[in-house]
Design an enzyme around this catalytic site. Structure first.
Site, PDB file in Angstrom:
ATOM      1  CE  LYS A 187      -2.666   1.725   3.980  1.00  0.00           C
ATOM      2  NZ  LYS A 187      -1.600   3.062   3.763  1.00  0.00           N
TER       3      LYS A 187
ATOM      4  CD  GLU B 225      -6.512   7.470   7.930  1.00  0.00           C
ATOM      5  OE1 GLU B 225      -5.772   6.640   6.884  1.00  0.00           O
ATOM      6  OE2 GLU B 225      -6.028   7.574   9.252  1.00  0.00           O
TER       7      GLU B 225
HETATM    8  O1  KIV Z   1      -1.252   2.077   8.836  1.00  0.00           O
HETATM    9  C1  KIV Z   1      -2.621   2.057   8.911  1.00  0.00           C
HETATM   10  O2  KIV Z   1      -3.228   1.425   9.726  1.00  0.00           O
HETATM   11  C2  KIV Z   1      -3.472   2.653   7.513  1.00  0.00           C
HETATM   12  C3  KIV Z   1      -4.504   2.363   7.784  1.00  0.00           C
HETATM   13  C4  KIV Z   1      -5.878   3.246   8.890  1.00  0.00           C
HETATM   14  C5  KIV Z   1      -6.199   2.203   6.539  1.00  0.00           C
HETATM   15  O3  KIV Z   1      -2.907   2.837   6.653  1.00  0.00           O
END
Ligand code: KIV
Length: 263
Positions: free
Chosen positions: A111, A180
């Site tokens: 991600k 988010e």
């Molecule tokens: O790092 C994380 O936990 C996140 C989530 C809150 C989406 O990016």
């Protein structure tokens, strides 16, 4: 669920996707045996597990260690590993070294926060055979630029920018996007416009799926209660009671008893 194809097919089938953050083996084992669809090894580990004030303090070594721990405990879940602060802004080589570290630690995808300035990098990662999840709205790695952990996209212009970024991320090859802390109508609009699933956190009920930080839903920090978190356990209170009972038993010489001892 183990694959990106299963993850994506949920949207086509009109099913919601559940995702939870996790950073260690023992909680990963619990999630592995649960009905949760997927696990995000988020850079929130920097705050939740290491006590830092923001995710800016996560690095590749930290993230790879957490991915490795989770992959040992959750062999049956689809894992997403977070690319940490600046790892995608130094050079293509540093970025790909980070992607390699996370994938070799056991992740099934990565991600990456934001869109502008790294759409080509996202396409490169995807073309290298690694699924990429995008992340828009409140992107915590940019907390210093955003001026705090605040809802994003409230004005017309910023909402349009987030919407356009979502389309750009889909075009760049992302398999899904985390939204988010954006207004619920904007998250719904984006979700309808995309073919890929959206995963919301603090963005209302109309995203394809939802993610929460494990420790938040377990109520592990009684002082942290943002509007978008629903607590499913009073974890802090329950653990406090358990450790205090142990403490009392030790001090009363009520632990261990004979059947807890070797003779
Ligand atoms: O790092 C994380 O936990 C996140 C989530 C809150 C989406 O990016």
């Amino acid at each position: 669920m183990r694959s990106v194809l299963e993850f994506q097919s949920k949207k086509t089938q009109g099913e919601a996707i559940s995702m939870i953050t996790c950073y260690d083996t023992w909680s990963a084992k619990i999630i592995n045996d649960s009905s949760i669809d997927s696990i995000l090894i988020g850079d929130s580990a920097s705050m939740v597990m290491h006590g830092h004030p923001s995710t800016v303090h996560a690095d590749t070594e930290m993230m790879a260690a957490h991915v490795k721990a989770v992959s040992k405990g959750a062999p049956n879940k689809f894992l997403i590993g977070d690319i940490p602060f600046l790892a995608n802004r130094k050079s293509r080589e540093v970025l790909m070294d980070t992607v390699e570290a996370l994938m070799k630690a056991g992740s099934h995808s990565v991600k990456l926060e934001g869109a502008k300035g790294h759409l080509e990098d996202i396409s490169h990662i995807v073309e290298s055979g690694v699924p990429v999840m995008g992340h828009l709205g409140l992107t915590p790695q940019s907390v210093n630029q955003l001026g705090g952990f605040k809802v994003q996209g409230k004005g017309e212009e910023t909402a349009r920018e987030i919407f356009d970024d979502a389309l750009a991320l889909e075009r760049a090859g992302c398999f899904s996007i985390v939204l988010e802390c954006i207004p619920a109508p904007l998250a719904e609009h984006i979700t309808e416009a995309l073919t890929i699933p959206t995963i919301g956190i603090g963005s209302g009920p109309d995203t394809t799926g939802q993610v929460l930080v494990l420790q938040d839903l377990l109520g592990m920090d009684p002082s942290f209660q943002p509007k978008f978190v629903r607590r499913y356990l009073e974890g802090y209170k329950l653990i406090m009671e358990a450790v205090n009972r142990f403490d009392a038993d030790v001090k009363a010489r009520a632990f261990p008893v004979k059947k807890e001892s070797f003779v």
